[in-house]
Design a protein around this motif. Structure first.
Motif, short mmCIF file in Angstrom:
data_model
loop_
_atom_site.label_atom_id
_atom_site.label_comp_id
_atom_site.label_asym_id
_atom_site.label_seq_id
_atom_site.Cartn_x
_atom_site.Cartn_y
_atom_site.Cartn_z
N SER A 1 8.64 14.81 -21.94
CA SER A 1 9.24 15.39 -20.74
C SER A 1 10.10 16.59 -21.12
CB SER A 1 10.09 14.35 -20.03
OG SER A 1 11.29 14.20 -20.75
N GLN A 2 10.75 17.13 -20.11
CA GLN A 2 11.63 18.28 -20.33
C GLN A 2 12.84 17.91 -21.19
OE1 GLN A 2 13.02 19.49 -16.49
NE2 GLN A 2 14.43 17.79 -16.33
N ASN A 3 13.05 16.62 -21.42
CA ASN A 3 14.21 16.22 -22.22
C ASN A 3 13.86 16.02 -23.70
OD1 ASN A 3 15.79 16.18 -19.91
ND2 ASN A 3 15.08 14.10 -19.43
N ARG A 4 12.63 16.41 -24.06
CA ARG A 4 12.13 16.19 -25.41
C ARG A 4 13.03 16.81 -26.47
NH1 ARG A 4 11.37 14.80 -29.42
NH2 ARG A 4 9.53 14.52 -30.73
N PHE A 5 13.62 17.96 -26.18
CA PHE A 5 14.34 18.70 -27.22
C PHE A 5 15.84 18.43 -27.21
CE2 PHE A 5 10.48 21.33 -26.75
CZ PHE A 5 10.04 21.26 -28.05
N ASP A 6 16.28 17.46 -26.38
CA ASP A 6 17.72 17.20 -26.29
C ASP A 6 18.36 16.93 -27.65
OD1 ASP A 6 17.41 17.58 -23.67
OD2 ASP A 6 17.98 15.56 -23.01
N SER B 1 23.31 27.79 -23.66
CA SER B 1 23.16 26.99 -22.45
C SER B 1 21.68 26.64 -22.29
CB SER B 1 23.67 27.75 -21.24
OG SER B 1 23.20 29.06 -21.23
N VAL B 2 21.44 25.59 -21.54
CA VAL B 2 20.09 25.03 -21.49
C VAL B 2 19.58 24.99 -20.05
CG1 VAL B 2 18.66 23.04 -22.04
CG2 VAL B 2 20.63 23.59 -23.48
N LEU B 3 18.40 25.54 -19.85
CA LEU B 3 17.74 25.48 -18.56
C LEU B 3 16.43 24.75 -18.75
CD1 LEU B 3 17.68 26.67 -15.56
CD2 LEU B 3 16.26 28.47 -16.52
N LYS B 4 16.16 23.76 -17.88
CA LYS B 4 14.93 22.99 -18.04
C LYS B 4 14.03 23.19 -16.83
CE LYS B 4 17.20 19.45 -20.80
NZ LYS B 4 17.82 18.12 -20.75
N SER C 1 16.30 22.43 -13.66
CA SER C 1 17.56 21.71 -13.81
C SER C 1 18.36 22.39 -14.92
CB SER C 1 17.32 20.24 -14.13
OG SER C 1 16.78 20.11 -15.42
N GLY C 2 19.68 22.31 -14.82
CA GLY C 2 20.54 23.04 -15.75
C GLY C 2 20.69 24.48 -15.30
N SER C 3 21.42 25.25 -16.06
CA SER C 3 21.59 26.67 -15.69
C SER C 3 21.92 27.47 -16.94
CB SER C 3 22.72 26.81 -14.68
OG SER C 3 23.94 26.53 -15.31
N PRO D 1 19.87 31.89 -24.34
CA PRO D 1 19.81 30.55 -23.76
C PRO D 1 18.55 29.83 -24.22
CG PRO D 1 19.13 32.16 -22.14
CD PRO D 1 19.54 32.93 -23.36
N PHE D 2 18.59 28.51 -24.18
CA PHE D 2 17.40 27.72 -24.47
C PHE D 2 16.74 27.38 -23.14
CE2 PHE D 2 19.61 25.91 -28.47
CZ PHE D 2 19.17 27.01 -29.20
N ILE D 3 15.47 27.68 -23.02
CA ILE D 3 14.75 27.33 -21.81
C ILE D 3 13.62 26.40 -22.20
CG2 ILE D 3 13.41 28.20 -19.87
CD1 ILE D 3 14.88 30.85 -20.17
N ILE D 4 13.54 25.25 -21.55
CA ILE D 4 12.51 24.28 -21.90
C ILE D 4 11.51 24.20 -20.76
CG2 ILE D 4 12.08 21.84 -22.34
CD1 ILE D 4 15.18 22.24 -23.49
N VAL D 5 10.27 24.42 -21.09
CA VAL D 5 9.23 24.37 -20.06
C VAL D 5 8.37 23.14 -20.32
CG1 VAL D 5 7.29 25.56 -19.02
CG2 VAL D 5 9.22 26.88 -19.91
N ALA D 6 8.43 22.18 -19.39
CA ALA D 6 7.61 20.98 -19.51
C ALA D 6 6.66 20.91 -18.32
CB ALA D 6 8.51 19.74 -19.55
#
Lengths: 438, 287
Positions: free
Chosen positions: B53-58, B73-76, B88-90, B98-103
């Protein structure tokens, strides 16, 4: 008129009263003593940051990197100088503060100063890293805290050390023109208690803090002081109060929780993108930000619109001390380095100069905000460098808009007018001094 | 009085001597910015592998946060099957990296799905570029995320002509799917190979392989990761393969493996890392 005179009298007598406090006096003496070093540091900073850095103002406009031989060497050399001279100024401050704090009560000022300098270093020691390595050999000092960022803490350490020496050392210190081994040893014997107490006290504080903060006590300080500035939206009131608070911190020696915020914030980037696409700064999405208002218009000569103070002093002041400092400091001030003024006049811990130091930027903020709101000028959208002369930032940052230059000029004039009465107060001190003399 | 007059003149000359070049500089600067502006914001976009999921890299982000001086900062984002995006996130103001996670809502394994996920990545990517107006970025893909990135770079990055990729790092990306062979080519590999000329020429790519034993990280065979060279070599500017062994090298542990975290810091984020970590990374490169 009489009310103004009364206020002026009150201010002057208040400063007199403060000056008679021993530790306050030591503080002011310390700052003035630091002046030559801070001045040299500021000149080095100008050469390093304005001339020999890629985004330095003078480098950019005169293309210095293209024709000055050994440009990068100069950059490295001045960078090194800047880091060394400016980088340990707080240690010197701790030494001087303790030195002055005990001198008046005839305790051993040299030993007190050395103890304070050592204590300050102890306070900024990286226990955390050392603990991680499991051995003390891989030790490091938290070097960022030893520079001008650490001045507030250094003064505090110096004064506390001074207080401890005043209360724990029993025998008064006799100054000898030619030291003998016997006398030096007896000095050590007389002062072992305050030395030991001070060192143990500060090392324990430091060790305790290392469990809470990665960057020592200073890091903890800055974390707290930066809290109010973490969420700044595009309205006037937060920018207004942030500026006020930030400048207040400068006055007490906590340098720059919000410094020049630069070109990096998203709103600034969005403005730039907009302007590049539309070919004009008009109608940029974020006209009012910390950058477009505070950085560009309320920071002329450094925080507190200090270039206006230089102008006010050189124009009307008859106080020779003020003139000496202003004459030496106008050049760095052009490039927004005002530290020499902060410690030389000094503005730091001065109740009289603190008032205009806080008010002048606010006046500039209001003027700029009004001009932006009424769309009298476009916002600053194009990149400007930290070392760009403050009164040119508006003009250059809008891509050469003359109305912005006019607003900058107006800001500077208003700020000078705000500083002027307080500078003239110092004239009165001189006149009183002359009447005493005669 | 005469004395003062000279001073005023000198001041005026200096003022003009500064203002005029400054004015021409700013005009020239605006011109160059217009023609080729690199935005200050350059996000690090991460794509997790299949079934993640988008939380994989937490864990990875926490691990990075422990060491790095810079806070990211993290945007998912999760792309739904119909192409809609849930955020989610900003991204914090002032955060240039920023870190942007695309799931993906549909995160199943398999070539058909990976093809679809590359299209979804493109949808999300274009939305991000439009919102945040960046024109360069760094990419990190774990497992199939690496394949999705490769496919995206080969086929879809062209649709955003103003945006360039600075660096790509894939962690245990099975370029030849689950095949352990050094010769057999799966159809996934063939697809990646077929479009390889579409890869940006200036790309710097790192492929990290983890090995629990001599052949695989428990899920992805080493030989499959090694197939990346047929895709990247001679197509991109720099291509480096790194093999990590030792503790925590099981496939799913790799993103939070300490060595890989330090590799990410040094090579993907381009941070100034301490000499200790640098030495450790270099020692590894010799293997």
């Amino acid at each position: 008129m009489s009310i103004i005179k009364k206020v002026a009298q009150t201010l002057l007598s208040w400063e007199d009263w403060l000056n008679k406090r021993r530790y306050y006096h030591a503080l002011r003496e310390t700052l003035t003593l630091l002046f030559p070093f801070v001045l040299i540091g500021a000149f080095i900073s100008v050469f390093n940051q304005a001339c020999f850095q890629k985004n330095g103002f003078l480098n950019q406009i005169y293309r210095l990197s293209h024709w000055v031989p050994g440009f990068s060497q100069f950059g490295i050399y001045t960078g090194m100088l800047s880091q060394t001279v400016n980088g340990v100024i707080a240690v010197v401050a701790a030494f001087a503060a303790a030195n002055f704090a005990v001198r008046a009560s005839r305790r051993d000022n040299l030993l007190a100063g050395l103890t304070a300098a050592l204590s300050f270093c102890l306070l900024n020691f990286d226990y955390r890293n050392t603990a991680k390595m499991g051995q003390v050999t891989a030790s490091q000092f938290l070097t960022p805290n030893l520079g001008s960022q650490g001045i507030f803490l250094a003064l505090l350490v110096g004064l506390i050390t001074g207080w401890l020496f005043n209360h724990l050392a029993t025998k008064p210190h006799n100054h000898q023109l030619i030291e003998t081994q016997h006398h030096l040893l007896s000095r050590a014997k007389d002062n072992w208690l305050p030395i030991a107490v001070t060192l143990v006290l500060f090392s324990l504080i430091s060790y305790g803090v290392s469990f809470m903060s990665k960057n020592g006590l200073n890091g903890l300080f800055y974390l707290v002081f930066q809290l109010p500035f973490s969420n700044l939206s595009g309205v006037l009131i937060p920018i207004f109060s942030a500026t006020l608070l930030s400048n207040l911190f400068w006055v007490i020696g906590i340098i720059g929780p919000i410094d020049f915020s630069g070109n990096s914030s998203v709103s600034t980037v969005q403005n730039l993108e907009y302007a590049l696409q539309h070919g004009s700064a008009w109608g940029a999405p974020n006209p009012i930000t910390l950058h477009t208002v505070f950085d560009s218009f309320a920071n002329v000569g450094g925080p507190g619109m200090t270039l206006a103070l230089v102008i006010a002093i050189l124009w009307r002041s008859r106080n020779q001390d003020l003139r000496t400092v202003a004459k030496a400091s106008w050049f760095p001030s052009l490039f927004n380095f005002n530290q020499p003024l902060l410690v030389g006049l000094p503005i730091m811990f001065s109740p009289i100069l603190a008032i205009p130091f806080l008010l002048a930027p606010l006046a500039s903020l209001i003027i700029t905000w009004t001009a932006l709101k009424l769309q009298l000028m476009p916002p600053v959208v194009y990149p400007v460098s930290r070392t760009m002369p403050g009164f040119l930032i508006g003009w250059l940052g809008t891509g050469g808009d003359w109305r912005a230059l006019f607003v900058s000029g107006l800001n500077l004039a208003v700020a000078t007018a705000i500083y002027l009465p307080f500078v003239l107060l110092a004239n009165q001190t001189v006149e009183r001094g002359e009447t005493y003399a005669s | 009085m005469r004395h003062n007059w000279w001073r005023w003149l000198l001041g005026l000359v200096i003022l003009l001597g500064v203002s005029w070049p400054a004015y021409t500089w700013t005009k020239a600067n605006i011109k160059t910015l217009k023609s080729a502006g690199r935005t200050r914001m350059a996000p690090v976009i991460m794509v997790p592998g299949s079934s993640a999921s988008q939380n994989r890299f937490d864990d990875l982000i926490t691990e990075l946060g422990k060491e790095t001086p810079q806070r990211h900062s993290v945007l998912k984002l999760t792309v739904q099957t119909d192409g809609k995006i849930k955020y989610s996130g900003s991204i914090r103001q002032n955060d240039n990296q920023p870190f942007i996670i695309v799931a993906f809502a549909d995160n199943k394994d398999g070539q058909a799905n990976i093809d679809k996920q590359a299209v979804w990545l493109n949808t999300a990517f274009k939305a991000l570029v439009k919102t945040y107006r960046f024109n360069h970025f760094r990419a990190l893909g774990h497992s199939n995320g690496g394949l999705i990135w490769t496919l995206f770079l080969e086929r879809y990055l062209k649709q955003s002509p103003k945006v360039r990729i600075d660096r790509l790092m894939t962690i245990a990306a099975p370029f030849n799917m689950e095949s352990t062979s050094t010769t057999t080519k799966t159809s996934m590999f063939k697809e990646l190979y077929q479009y390889r000329r579409g890869l940006p020429n200036g790309l710097t790519a790192y492929s990290i392989a983890g090995t629990e034993n001599y052949t695989s990280d428990g899920t992805v065979p080493y030989n499959s990761v090694n197939f990346g060279k047929y895709i990247f070599q001679d197509q991109v500017k720099h291509f480096t393969e790194i093999t990590v062994t030792g503790a925590n090298t099981a496939h799913s542990d790799l993103p939070q493996n300490k060595q890989i975290v330090s590799l990410i810091r040094q090579y993907l984020l381009d941070e100034t890392v301490s000499s200790k970590i640098r030495k450790q990374n270099q020692r590894q490169l010799k293997n």
